[in-house]
Design a protein around this motif. Structure first.
Motif, PDB file in Angstrom:
ATOM      1  N   UNK A 461       0.824  -1.209   0.000  1.00  0.00           N
ATOM      2  CA  UNK A 461       0.000   0.000   0.000  1.00  0.00           C
ATOM      3  C   UNK A 461       0.858   1.260   0.000  1.00  0.00           C
ATOM      4  N   UNK A 462       1.949   1.206   0.723  1.00  0.00           N
ATOM      5  CA  UNK A 462       2.841   2.369   0.767  1.00  0.00           C
ATOM      6  C   UNK A 462       3.520   2.580  -0.583  1.00  0.00           C
ATOM      7  N   UNK A 463       3.825   1.499  -1.283  1.00  0.00           N
ATOM      8  CA  UNK A 463       4.492   1.591  -2.578  1.00  0.00           C
ATOM      9  C   UNK A 463       3.636   2.355  -3.583  1.00  0.00           C
ATOM     10  N   UNK A 464       2.333   2.132  -3.543  1.00  0.00           N
ATOM     11  CA  UNK A 464       1.428   2.787  -4.496  1.00  0.00           C
ATOM     12  C   UNK A 464       0.759   4.026  -3.879  1.00  0.00           C
ATOM     13  N   UNK A 465       1.345   4.526  -2.803  1.00  0.00           N
ATOM     14  CA  UNK A 465       0.923   5.795  -2.189  1.00  0.00           C
ATOM     15  C   UNK A 465      -0.534   5.741  -1.720  1.00  0.00           C
ATOM     16  N   UNK A 466      -0.929   4.573  -1.164  1.00  0.00           N
ATOM     17  CA  UNK A 466      -2.262   4.425  -0.594  1.00  0.00           C
ATOM     18  C   UNK A 466      -2.169   4.747   0.895  1.00  0.00           C
ATOM     19  N   UNK A 532      -7.787   1.546  -4.581  1.00  0.00           N
ATOM     20  CA  UNK A 532      -8.764   2.386  -3.901  1.00  0.00           C
ATOM     21  C   UNK A 532     -10.187   1.875  -4.137  1.00  0.00           C
ATOM     22  N   UNK A 533     -10.484   1.513  -5.371  1.00  0.00           N
ATOM     23  CA  UNK A 533     -11.828   1.000  -5.682  1.00  0.00           C
ATOM     24  C   UNK A 533     -12.105  -0.288  -4.918  1.00  0.00           C
ATOM     25  N   UNK A 534     -11.114  -1.160  -4.832  1.00  0.00           N
ATOM     26  CA  UNK A 534     -11.314  -2.418  -4.107  1.00  0.00           C
ATOM     27  C   UNK A 534     -11.552  -2.155  -2.621  1.00  0.00           C
ATOM     28  N   UNK A 535     -10.750  -1.273  -2.022  1.00  0.00           N
ATOM     29  CA  UNK A 535     -10.867  -1.009  -0.589  1.00  0.00           C
ATOM     30  C   UNK A 535     -12.168  -0.289  -0.241  1.00  0.00           C
ATOM     31  N   UNK A 536     -12.703   0.468  -1.167  1.00  0.00           N
ATOM     32  CA  UNK A 536     -13.959   1.159  -0.908  1.00  0.00           C
ATOM     33  C   UNK A 536     -15.184   0.339  -1.303  1.00  0.00           C
ATOM     34  N   UNK A 537     -14.974  -0.797  -1.948  1.00  0.00           N
ATOM     35  CA  UNK A 537     -16.070  -1.698  -2.331  1.00  0.00           C
ATOM     36  C   UNK A 537     -15.640  -3.138  -2.072  1.00  0.00           C
ATOM     37  N   UNK A 538     -15.498  -3.479  -0.830  1.00  0.00           N
ATOM     38  CA  UNK A 538     -15.019  -4.818  -0.460  1.00  0.00           C
ATOM     39  C   UNK A 538     -16.015  -5.885  -0.906  1.00  0.00           C
ATOM     40  N   UNK A 539     -15.531  -7.035  -1.405  1.00  0.00           N
ATOM     41  CA  UNK A 539     -16.434  -8.099  -1.888  1.00  0.00           C
ATOM     42  C   UNK A 539     -17.042  -8.898  -0.734  1.00  0.00           C
ATOM     43  N   UNK A 540     -17.964  -8.287  -0.021  1.00  0.00           N
ATOM     44  CA  UNK A 540     -18.623  -8.949   1.114  1.00  0.00           C
ATOM     45  C   UNK A 540     -20.090  -9.241   0.839  1.00  0.00           C
ATOM     46  N   UNK A 541     -20.486  -9.147  -0.406  1.00  0.00           N
ATOM     47  CA  UNK A 541     -21.899  -9.329  -0.729  1.00  0.00           C
ATOM     48  C   UNK A 541     -22.388 -10.731  -0.399  1.00  0.00           C
TER      49      UNK A 541
END
Length: 570
Positions: A461-466, A532-541
């Motif tokens: 995450x740090x590598x991609x500036x997240x 960012x999209x993955x972390x804001x839309x976690x696959x928990x459906x």
């Protein structure tokens, strides 16, 4: 010509020979009589297991040892033919004459004594007595039972029944159906063990019954049906009994004169059933007092107090002149956020529910001017609303619909939601004050936990500036209300409310467990936008209650390891 040998019963019993002629004995018998040697009188002191020869010399001795090892015929032939009078090396079939006595078992004491006095027998009597001692009354041609360690020893009566031919079973399927007749297929209790009978053991030993592998798997269809029930989510009898027992224990605990709050917290940690969740939440949060006699008057008093606040401060119309400038801003923001509250839940879009949420949020902001209303608080009202309304109408939260929105229930539920929301936010009020220091502390601690628990993920995450604040701010502000479905959030809140600092401390470890769970998926992404999209839309459906309970258990392990030991995080 040769003299027949004495007949003895050997310890090994070969398969029976077809004996149409009664004068023909089995191949393992020897004729009784005096052993005579051609060629100058045999040596009767010689070992009977050695091949015979004239003058006591051993001829054909290797053949004698071979027949002794295989349990076959042991003979001494007077003529030097290599252990067989016909020169073939095989034991002859002996014919017994009428004058010869056939010995088929141990002799009586009188017979034995007469043989000892007979001068004609000589050392042959001693040899015969030695072999008779080993015979143990087994008839020629009988089957000697050979049982492995997996079978219990049988009695003589059982052994006799084993000689009878067992009826062959038609097929594995018929065997299975016959055995299942005595078992209740629909019962979900523990399956009874198959009775071990003598006939069953005999059938397995004689090979007439079903194979052991088939016997061992007779109960497989029943076990498979139980597993399928669990997979389909249908509660089994044992699980229902456990649920009813837990509910009865909590009912008894709640109805005691003075509530043991610590015990109620322990029982609520692993989840509550809908029938007791309403009262349990209110008791643990402190809305209802621990004393049973004071609960009714206290709740009534607080409901009336809330109604007084609404009459005093809430005017309904946004542009009413009685609102101050700051109050108009608060009301404007609330009316923007209430339609956005969990848009996937259709019930929340009903007009009566929208007004209910608006009143609760506005009255709370007026009573807490230090923080006022902050976006995200509207989401925290929903679990209380669904649980309390479902308890009033007697259904589960996911089954609520517009037909349950009765005014007599909504007025009571609204007051209960307001006071429980106030109790909840009192523990995390610094989340909604200026600069939100509480949320910042939680985000910072989450980053330290991930650095300690999953260093590759932290470096990725740090590598991609997240930055953790990019995605975890909403997790802390809305308490995962946007990441997990509503029924599962209610289950999570059972544990949060049971924990002393569930919403402030334990929630951080739940977020850490969730990140570790999706670590492999995150490591596979190598773009800032994808992460960012993955972390804001976690696959928990597709998550179930089992997934949530696993997550909570892992979070408890992390809390046990690191809470109170902050030096381990550095």
């Amino acid at each position: 010509n040769f003299s027949p040998l004495g007949i003895v019963s050997h310890s090994f019993s070969p398969p029976p020979v077809k004996r149409s002629d009664p004068s023909i004995t089995s191949g393992c018998e020897m004729a009784e009589g005096q052993i005579q040697d051609q060629g100058g009188g045999g040596n009767h002191q010689q070992n009977p297991s050695l091949g015979g020869g004239s003058g006591g010399k051993k001829k054909g001795g290797s053949m004698g040892w071979m027949w002794n090892m295989t349990g076959g015929l042991i003979g001494r032939i007077a003529s030097g033919g290599g252990g067989s009078p016909n020169g073939s090396g095989h034991p002859p079939v002996t014919r017994a004459t009428n004058s010869q006595k056939i010995i088929s078992g141990p002799q009586s004491p009188a017979d034995q004594s007469s043989m000892k006095r007979s001068p004609s027998t000589g050392s042959g009597v001693r040899k015969k007595a030695f072999w008779n001692k080993r015979a143990q009354a087994r008839l020629p041609g009988t089957i000697k039972q050979v049982r492995g360690a997996q079978y219990p020893p049988l009695t003589s009566r059982d052994s006799a029944s084993m000689l009878k031919k067992q009826p062959e079973l038609k097929s594995k399927k018929s065997t299975q159906s016959n055995r299942n007749k005595s078992i209740d297929i629909g019962s979900s209790s523990s399956l009874p063990a198959s009775p071990v009978t003598t006939s069953g053991v005999a059938a397995r030993e004689t090979g007439t019954g079903a194979k052991d592998d088939d016997m061992n798997h007779d109960d497989a269809p029943q076990l498979q049906s139980t597993e399928e029930k669990e997979k389909k989510g249908k509660p089994t009898k044992n699980s229902l009994n456990a649920l009813l027992s837990k509910r009865a224990q909590i009912f008894k605990l709640i109805n005691e004169p003075t509530l043991d709050l610590a015990t109620l917290r322990r029982r609520a940690w692993s989840g509550l059933c809908p029938a007791v969740r309403n009262d349990s939440w209110q008791l643990i949060l402190g809305y209802q007092p621990a004393n049973r006699e004071r609960r009714g008057p206290t709740v009534t008093k607080r409901r009336n107090e809330y109604q007084d606040h609404c009459k005093k401060h809430y005017y309904g119309i946004e542009g009413d002149s009685r609102y101050s400038t700051s109050e108009k801003k608060i009301m404007h923001q609330i009316r923007l956020d209430t339609p956005r509250t969990l848009p996937s839940v259709k019930l929340l879009q009903h007009k009566s529910i929208q007004l209910l949420l608006e009143r609760i949020l506005y009255i709370w902001s007026i009573r807490h001017p230090a923080s006022g209303y902050v976006q995200g608080i509207n989401d925290l009202v929903v679990p209380f609303l669904m649980v309390f309304l479902a308890a009033k109408v007697g259904v589960e939260p996911e089954h609520l619909d517009e037909s349950h929105l009765l005014e007599k229930h909504l007025s009571l539920v609204e007051a209960d939601c307001f006071w429980c929301l106030s109790k909840l936010l009192d523990g995390i009020q610094d989340h909604y004050t200026a600069a939100q220091p509480g949320i910042q502390r939680m985000v910072f601690k989450l980053e330290e936990l991930i650095h300690r628990l999953d260093q590759p993920l932290h470096a990725h995450l740090k590598k991609y500036d997240i930055r953790f604040f990019h995605f975890s701010y909403r997790w802390m502000n809305c308490l995962l209300m946007r990441e997990v479905s509503l029924p599962l959030i209610i289950r999570v809140w059972d544990t949060y409310i049971a924990e002393s600092d569930g919403f402030k401390v334990f929630h951080i470890y739940v977020c850490a467990a969730m990140l570790v769970k999706f670590s492999k998926d995150l490591l596979a992404l190598e773009e800032f936008q994808d992460l960012i999209v993955f972390l804001q839309n976690l696959p928990t459906k597709d998550w179930t209650e089992k997934d949530i309970e696993t997550l909570l258990a892992q979070a408890y392990v992390y809390k046990y390891q690191f809470e109170g030991a902050e030096n381990h995080l550095h």
